[in-house]
Write a protein that holds these residues in place. Structure first.
Motif, PDB file in Angstrom:
ATOM      1  N   GLY A 173      -1.273  -5.389   7.094  1.00 37.87           N
ATOM      2  CA  GLY A 173      -0.122  -5.582   7.960  1.00 37.87           C
ATOM      3  C   GLY A 173      -0.332  -6.477   9.157  1.00 37.87           C
ATOM      4  N   THR A 174      -1.497  -6.368   9.806  1.00 38.78           N
ATOM      5  CA  THR A 174      -1.640  -7.056  11.096  1.00 38.78           C
ATOM      6  C   THR A 174      -1.715  -8.573  10.978  1.00 38.78           C
ATOM      7  OG1 THR A 174      -4.051  -7.016  11.073  1.00 38.78           O
ATOM      8  CG2 THR A 174      -2.944  -5.123  12.074  1.00 38.78           C
ATOM      9  N   GLY A 175      -2.208  -9.081   9.857  1.00 34.93           N
ATOM     10  CA  GLY A 175      -2.446 -10.521   9.768  1.00 34.93           C
ATOM     11  C   GLY A 175      -3.712 -10.945  10.499  1.00 34.93           C
ATOM     12  N   ALA A 176      -4.467  -9.970  11.038  1.00 34.60           N
ATOM     13  CA  ALA A 176      -5.708 -10.301  11.757  1.00 34.60           C
ATOM     14  C   ALA A 176      -6.700 -11.019  10.847  1.00 34.60           C
ATOM     15  CB  ALA A 176      -6.344  -9.033  12.328  1.00 34.60           C
ATOM     16  N   GLU A 177      -6.547 -10.834   9.532  1.00 36.50           N
ATOM     17  CA  GLU A 177      -7.463 -11.494   8.599  1.00 36.50           C
ATOM     18  C   GLU A 177      -7.300 -13.021   8.614  1.00 36.50           C
ATOM     19  OE1 GLU A 177      -5.030  -9.437   7.986  1.00 36.50           O
ATOM     20  OE2 GLU A 177      -3.873  -9.922   6.205  1.00 36.50           O
ATOM     21  N   VAL A 178      -6.141 -13.518   9.031  1.00 27.91           N
ATOM     22  CA  VAL A 178      -5.961 -14.980   9.043  1.00 27.91           C
ATOM     23  C   VAL A 178      -5.803 -15.579  10.441  1.00 27.91           C
ATOM     24  CG1 VAL A 178      -4.973 -15.170   6.731  1.00 27.91           C
ATOM     25  CG2 VAL A 178      -3.444 -14.792   8.663  1.00 27.91           C
ATOM     26  N   SER A 179      -5.684 -14.747  11.463  1.00 26.66           N
ATOM     27  CA  SER A 179      -5.300 -15.301  12.761  1.00 26.66           C
ATOM     28  C   SER A 179      -6.476 -15.904  13.525  1.00 26.66           C
ATOM     29  CB  SER A 179      -4.644 -14.220  13.621  1.00 26.66           C
ATOM     30  OG  SER A 179      -5.626 -13.318  14.085  1.00 26.66           O
ATOM     31  N   ARG A 180      -6.156 -16.723  14.542  1.00 31.08           N
ATOM     32  CA  ARG A 180      -7.197 -17.329  15.376  1.00 31.08           C
ATOM     33  C   ARG A 180      -7.357 -16.569  16.692  1.00 31.08           C
ATOM     34  NH1 ARG A 180      -5.684 -20.896  19.484  1.00 31.08           N
ATOM     35  NH2 ARG A 180      -7.198 -22.556  19.275  1.00 31.08           N
ATOM     36  N   THR A 181      -7.085 -15.256  16.637  1.00 29.58           N
ATOM     37  CA  THR A 181      -7.257 -14.465  17.851  1.00 29.58           C
ATOM     38  C   THR A 181      -7.929 -13.141  17.545  1.00 29.58           C
ATOM     39  OG1 THR A 181      -6.128 -13.632  19.828  1.00 29.58           O
ATOM     40  CG2 THR A 181      -4.987 -13.341  17.737  1.00 29.58           C
ATOM     41  N   THR A 182      -8.460 -12.520  18.572  1.00 28.08           N
ATOM     42  CA  THR A 182      -8.963 -11.155  18.490  1.00 28.08           C
ATOM     43  C   THR A 182      -8.463 -10.440  19.729  1.00 28.08           C
ATOM     44  OG1 THR A 182     -10.955  -9.803  18.743  1.00 28.08           O
ATOM     45  CG2 THR A 182     -11.217 -12.127  19.253  1.00 28.08           C
ATOM     46  N   VAL A 183      -7.616  -9.434  19.527  1.00 28.29           N
ATOM     47  CA  VAL A 183      -6.897  -8.811  20.643  1.00 28.29           C
ATOM     48  C   VAL A 183      -7.775  -7.764  21.315  1.00 28.29           C
ATOM     49  CG1 VAL A 183      -4.821  -7.551  21.304  1.00 28.29           C
ATOM     50  CG2 VAL A 183      -4.742  -9.149  19.367  1.00 28.29           C
ATOM     51  N   LEU A 184      -7.977  -7.921  22.624  1.00 26.02           N
ATOM     52  CA  LEU A 184      -8.853  -6.996  23.356  1.00 26.02           C
ATOM     53  C   LEU A 184      -8.174  -6.495  24.619  1.00 26.02           C
ATOM     54  CD1 LEU A 184     -12.170  -9.091  23.250  1.00 26.02           C
ATOM     55  CD2 LEU A 184     -11.477  -7.277  21.663  1.00 26.02           C
ATOM     56  N   THR A 185      -8.466  -5.237  24.944  1.00 24.40           N
ATOM     57  CA  THR A 185      -8.029  -4.715  26.228  1.00 24.40           C
ATOM     58  C   THR A 185      -9.195  -4.840  27.194  1.00 24.40           C
ATOM     59  OG1 THR A 185      -6.546  -3.169  25.142  1.00 24.40           O
ATOM     60  CG2 THR A 185      -7.091  -2.715  27.435  1.00 24.40           C
ATOM     61  N   GLY A 186      -8.955  -5.557  28.282  1.00 21.57           N
ATOM     62  CA  GLY A 186     -10.000  -5.770  29.284  1.00 21.57           C
ATOM     63  C   GLY A 186      -9.623  -5.085  30.573  1.00 21.57           C
ATOM     64  N   PRO A 187     -10.422  -5.302  31.611  1.00 17.65           N
ATOM     65  CA  PRO A 187     -10.147  -4.644  32.885  1.00 17.65           C
ATOM     66  C   PRO A 187      -8.803  -5.044  33.484  1.00 17.65           C
ATOM     67  CG  PRO A 187     -11.973  -6.221  33.059  1.00 17.65           C
ATOM     68  CD  PRO A 187     -11.638  -6.121  31.623  1.00 17.65           C
ATOM     69  N   VAL A 188      -8.375  -6.266  33.251  1.00 19.77           N
ATOM     70  CA  VAL A 188      -7.134  -6.733  33.881  1.00 19.77           C
ATOM     71  C   VAL A 188      -5.986  -6.901  32.900  1.00 19.77           C
ATOM     72  CG1 VAL A 188      -6.389  -8.291  35.717  1.00 19.77           C
ATOM     73  CG2 VAL A 188      -8.770  -8.312  35.002  1.00 19.77           C
ATOM     74  N   ARG A 189      -6.293  -7.214  31.646  1.00 19.49           N
ATOM     75  CA  ARG A 189      -5.198  -7.533  30.739  1.00 19.49           C
ATOM     76  C   ARG A 189      -5.521  -7.145  29.308  1.00 19.49           C
ATOM     77  NH1 ARG A 189      -7.532 -12.244  32.706  1.00 19.49           N
ATOM     78  NH2 ARG A 189      -5.862 -12.437  34.227  1.00 19.49           N
ATOM     79  N   LYS A 190      -4.444  -7.034  28.513  1.00 18.80           N
ATOM     80  CA  LYS A 190      -4.609  -6.916  27.074  1.00 18.80           C
ATOM     81  C   LYS A 190      -4.221  -8.269  26.515  1.00 18.80           C
ATOM     82  CE  LYS A 190      -3.300  -4.373  22.965  1.00 18.80           C
ATOM     83  NZ  LYS A 190      -2.450  -3.411  22.285  1.00 18.80           N
TER      84      LYS A 190
END
Ligand code: NAD
Ligand code: ZN
Length: 361
Positions: free
Chosen positions: A145-162
């Protein structure tokens, strides 16, 4: 002068039921050292599945790290995996193989990037901040479902932002699409992650950034989603195959367009409340009839057909400060709003509008 984006695609894809059994031969050409490992990041849901774990072809000093995804990926966890790997082995790994849902795929991409780029992953949340190529990295999705297998990003939650580490080096070098691995998923989770794909398609196809490239992938993905979630009554082999390809096409569609209101507001929920991406998108999309009328009607039909309960009342009792945090996160994602509502989006997506929508959730 033109200003078209020149984006990378996954150069190697294997698709088919049982194709995971070929992983050993697929990665073998990267095995250039006896004293460097392949690291397998594996969703810990598989930890007690001895048959599956023994099918991972470990050699020499290769290592499996079981990854817990109760919380979605965080920059500090990425940094810790990187530090642990760097201190345990004297050489850089020959590759990172992520086996799991969007969360594990994102960990695999992020760890592969951070093994060659100094500092904290939080320093690279944004667009094209990564300077050095990642080590070889392979994605093996186990939920679609996510499409993470083809995307050029990796979504992370950091100290200031997601926010993702968006870069040309983020994209996988290889993906292994084996629908057999998506068997046995909890029904709610199957639906929520599947709806991530459906919502990608609605947001891409109705957005102002739409173009023939994105439309061609988005329409195909939409057809597959409708077959899986409206026409079929069970998640059989055919549905597993089709949803895996729907995810792939949905990811390709947003690569050249953008997501929209549901994703912007879902990021707000995720940042403040830790709401997971799939369910968060459903909670938001359920309330977005005024922006995506047809998509929301069809979504509600899917919810009813599969007897899914969308969580309600998650914003009850939040303070003004809480609402403002979510609104800030959502509104900071400007391209998503511009895609959804056009250049004058600020006139429609006011703080009051977002507050009233969040209050419905
Ligand atoms: P997930 O990876 O968070 O996994 C959800 C649950 O399903 C977990 O409990 C996991 O253990 C379980 N699971 C996974 N495979 C299973 C299997 N075969 N059998 C049984 N259980 C299984 O869920 P997701 O929805 O795939 O991913 C969400 C994450 O993906 C979020 O962190 C989101 O930010 C990210 N995401 C990334 C992109 C991208 O382009 N990089 C796009 C969309 C979402
Ligand atoms: Zn999404």
């Amino acid at each position: 002068m033109t200003d078209y984006r020149n984006f990378p695609m996954v150069p190697r894809v294997i698709f088919g039921r049982g194709s995971f059994s070929q992983i050993g031969e697929i990665i073998e050409h990267k095995r250039t050292s006896q004293t460097a490992p392949f690291i397998f990041l594996v969703d810990d849901v598989f930890q007690s599945d001895d048959t599956f774990i023994s099918s991972i072809p470990l050699k020499n000093i290769d290592k499996i790290i079981f990854v817990n995804v109760d919380d979605e990926p965080k920059t500090k966890t990425v940094d810790k995996y990187r530090d642990d790997i760097a201190s345990e082995f004297s050489e850089l790994p020959m590759g990172i193989i992520g086996i799991g849902g969007g969360s594990v795929l994102d960990y695999a991409k992020a760890v592969a990037l951070m093994l060659t780029n100094p500092g904290s992953s939080a320093d690279y949340q944004g667009w094209d901040l990564i300077k050095k190529p990642a080590i070889y990295h392979v994605g093996v999705p186990t939920i679609s479902g996510t499409g993470a297998e083809v995307s050029r990003t990796t979504v992370l939650t950091g100290p200031v932002r997601k926010l993702g580490m968006n870069s040309d080096y983020t994209t996988f070098d290889q993906i292994i699409l084996d629908p057999v691995l998506t068997q046995g998923i909890d029904k709610n989770q199957w639906f929520f992650t599947g709806m991530d794909c459906y919502i990608h398609n609605v947001e891409s196809l109705t957005g102002t950034y739409i173009n023939a490239f994105s439309q061609s992938y988005g329409e195909k993905s939409m057809d597959l989603c409708r077959e899986v979630f409206l026409e079929k009554d069970e998640f059989d082999e055919d549905a597993q195959d089709k949803l895996m390809m729907a995810s792939f096409h949905g990811g390709m569609s947003i690569a050249y367009s953008q997501v929209g209101v549901a994703h912007a507001m879902s990021y707000g929920l995720g940042f403040l409340l830790g709401t997971h991406h799939g369910v968060g998108n459903c909670i938001v999309f359920d309330q977005l009839g005024e922006f995506y009328s047809e998509g929301v009607i069809e979504f509600k039909q899917m919810v009813v057909k599969h007897g899914i309960e969308i969580p309600q009342g998650i914003c009850k009792g939040l303070s003004d400060k809480d609402f403002n945090i979510m609104i800030d996160v959502a509104l900071s994602l400007e391209p998503l709003w511009e895609n959804a509502l056009g250049k004058n989006w600020k006139e429609i997506a006011t703080r009051e509008k977002l507050r009233s929508l969040y209050e419905l959730m």
